[in-house]
Motif scaffolding. Sequence first.
Motif, PDB file in Angstrom:
ATOM      1  N   THR A  14      35.905  35.113  50.990  1.00 26.41           N
ATOM      2  CA  THR A  14      34.758  34.278  50.662  1.00 26.41           C
ATOM      3  C   THR A  14      33.637  34.548  51.653  1.00 26.41           C
ATOM      4  O   THR A  14      33.881  34.976  52.781  1.00 26.41           O
ATOM      5  CB  THR A  14      35.115  32.777  50.721  1.00 26.41           C
ATOM      6  OG1 THR A  14      35.551  32.446  52.047  1.00 26.41           O
ATOM      7  CG2 THR A  14      36.194  32.415  49.714  1.00 26.41           C
ATOM      8  N   HIS A  16      32.683  40.269  43.189  1.00 31.43           N
ATOM      9  CA  HIS A  16      32.150  38.914  43.234  1.00 31.43           C
ATOM     10  C   HIS A  16      32.466  38.248  41.892  1.00 31.43           C
ATOM     11  O   HIS A  16      31.985  38.677  40.857  1.00 31.43           O
ATOM     12  CB  HIS A  16      30.643  39.002  43.477  1.00 31.43           C
ATOM     13  CG  HIS A  16      29.948  37.698  43.499  1.00 31.43           C
ATOM     14  ND1 HIS A  16      28.600  37.594  43.297  1.00 31.43           N
ATOM     15  CD2 HIS A  16      30.382  36.427  43.704  1.00 31.43           C
ATOM     16  CE1 HIS A  16      28.237  36.336  43.361  1.00 31.43           C
ATOM     17  NE2 HIS A  16      29.304  35.612  43.610  1.00 31.43           N
ATOM     18  N   ASP A  34      30.765  31.522  42.234  1.00 31.76           N
ATOM     19  CA  ASP A  34      29.928  30.901  43.254  1.00 31.76           C
ATOM     20  C   ASP A  34      30.091  29.395  43.199  1.00 31.76           C
ATOM     21  O   ASP A  34      30.320  28.828  42.125  1.00 31.76           O
ATOM     22  CB  ASP A  34      28.442  31.187  42.997  1.00 31.76           C
ATOM     23  CG  ASP A  34      28.078  32.624  43.212  1.00 31.76           C
ATOM     24  OD1 ASP A  34      27.887  33.004  44.375  1.00 31.76           O
ATOM     25  OD2 ASP A  34      27.973  33.360  42.211  1.00 31.76           O
ATOM     26  N   GLN A  88      30.404  32.260  48.046  1.00 26.80           N
ATOM     27  CA  GLN A  88      30.731  33.287  47.061  1.00 26.80           C
ATOM     28  C   GLN A  88      32.208  33.639  47.224  1.00 26.80           C
ATOM     29  O   GLN A  88      32.705  33.753  48.340  1.00 26.80           O
ATOM     30  CB  GLN A  88      29.885  34.538  47.268  1.00 26.80           C
ATOM     31  CG  GLN A  88      28.419  34.303  47.036  1.00 26.80           C
ATOM     32  CD  GLN A  88      27.585  35.558  47.294  1.00 26.80           C
ATOM     33  OE1 GLN A  88      27.973  36.418  48.083  1.00 26.80           O
ATOM     34  NE2 GLN A  88      26.454  35.640  46.638  1.00 26.80           N
ATOM     35  N   TYR A  89      32.882  33.827  46.086  1.00 28.10           N
ATOM     36  CA  TYR A  89      34.299  34.172  46.085  1.00 28.10           C
ATOM     37  C   TYR A  89      34.456  35.590  45.531  1.00 28.10           C
ATOM     38  O   TYR A  89      33.911  35.908  44.472  1.00 28.10           O
ATOM     39  CB  TYR A  89      35.076  33.174  45.212  1.00 28.10           C
ATOM     40  CG  TYR A  89      36.566  33.346  45.268  1.00 28.10           C
ATOM     41  CD1 TYR A  89      37.329  32.670  46.207  1.00 28.10           C
ATOM     42  CD2 TYR A  89      37.231  34.184  44.377  1.00 28.10           C
ATOM     43  CE1 TYR A  89      38.705  32.807  46.264  1.00 28.10           C
ATOM     44  CE2 TYR A  89      38.616  34.340  44.424  1.00 28.10           C
ATOM     45  CZ  TYR A  89      39.335  33.648  45.372  1.00 28.10           C
ATOM     46  OH  TYR A  89      40.695  33.789  45.425  1.00 28.10           O
ATOM     47  N   PHE A  90      35.194  36.417  46.255  1.00 33.18           N
ATOM     48  CA  PHE A  90      35.416  37.812  45.868  1.00 33.18           C
ATOM     49  C   PHE A  90      36.904  38.057  45.665  1.00 33.18           C
ATOM     50  O   PHE A  90      37.730  37.589  46.449  1.00 33.18           O
ATOM     51  CB  PHE A  90      34.909  38.755  46.967  1.00 33.18           C
ATOM     52  CG  PHE A  90      33.426  38.712  47.166  1.00 33.18           C
ATOM     53  CD1 PHE A  90      32.609  39.668  46.600  1.00 33.18           C
ATOM     54  CD2 PHE A  90      32.848  37.706  47.926  1.00 33.18           C
ATOM     55  CE1 PHE A  90      31.233  39.642  46.783  1.00 33.18           C
ATOM     56  CE2 PHE A  90      31.479  37.659  48.129  1.00 33.18           C
ATOM     57  CZ  PHE A  90      30.667  38.631  47.557  1.00 33.18           C
TER      58      PHE A  90
END
Length: 140
Positions: free
Chosen positions: A3, A50, A53, A43-45
């Motif tokens: 994140t 990505h 959000d 943001q989450y990856f």
Amino acid sequence: MYTLFYPPRGKAIKNIDLSQMKAYIIDEFENYWFNSTSDVSIQYFLNGKHVSDMIIGTNIKYGIFIHYISITEEKLSLYDSTKLTEVVDGANCELWVSTGLFLPKELAWEVIKEFLETGKASDKIKWILPDDIPEDGNYF
């Protein structure tokens, strides 16, 4: 999975520690959020991509508003559907949000924690779509 937390001031923090984020949401709420802008994003990856959000807005009286965005959906936190036409500003910025979208800090923390762990919108609260906001209401 990782994140990126974009705080009210300063540089982005990769994989913010859960205990530190909880302190920002609960213990240090007034001091942390109300000395600068009152909104942040996470943001989450996943696998380097990505995928979602979370935008977080705050109000000293009403609590925390959450806007969740992924590739397939967009949701707004809902706490009181009878207060969607009552709009207030956030701290130190031009954030106008329906009061019915703000969650109590403790409940917001549970939703934020789950997002940091999974990148998904929690089922611990009710969500509405941006199109469900009445004409007199608002979000960001």
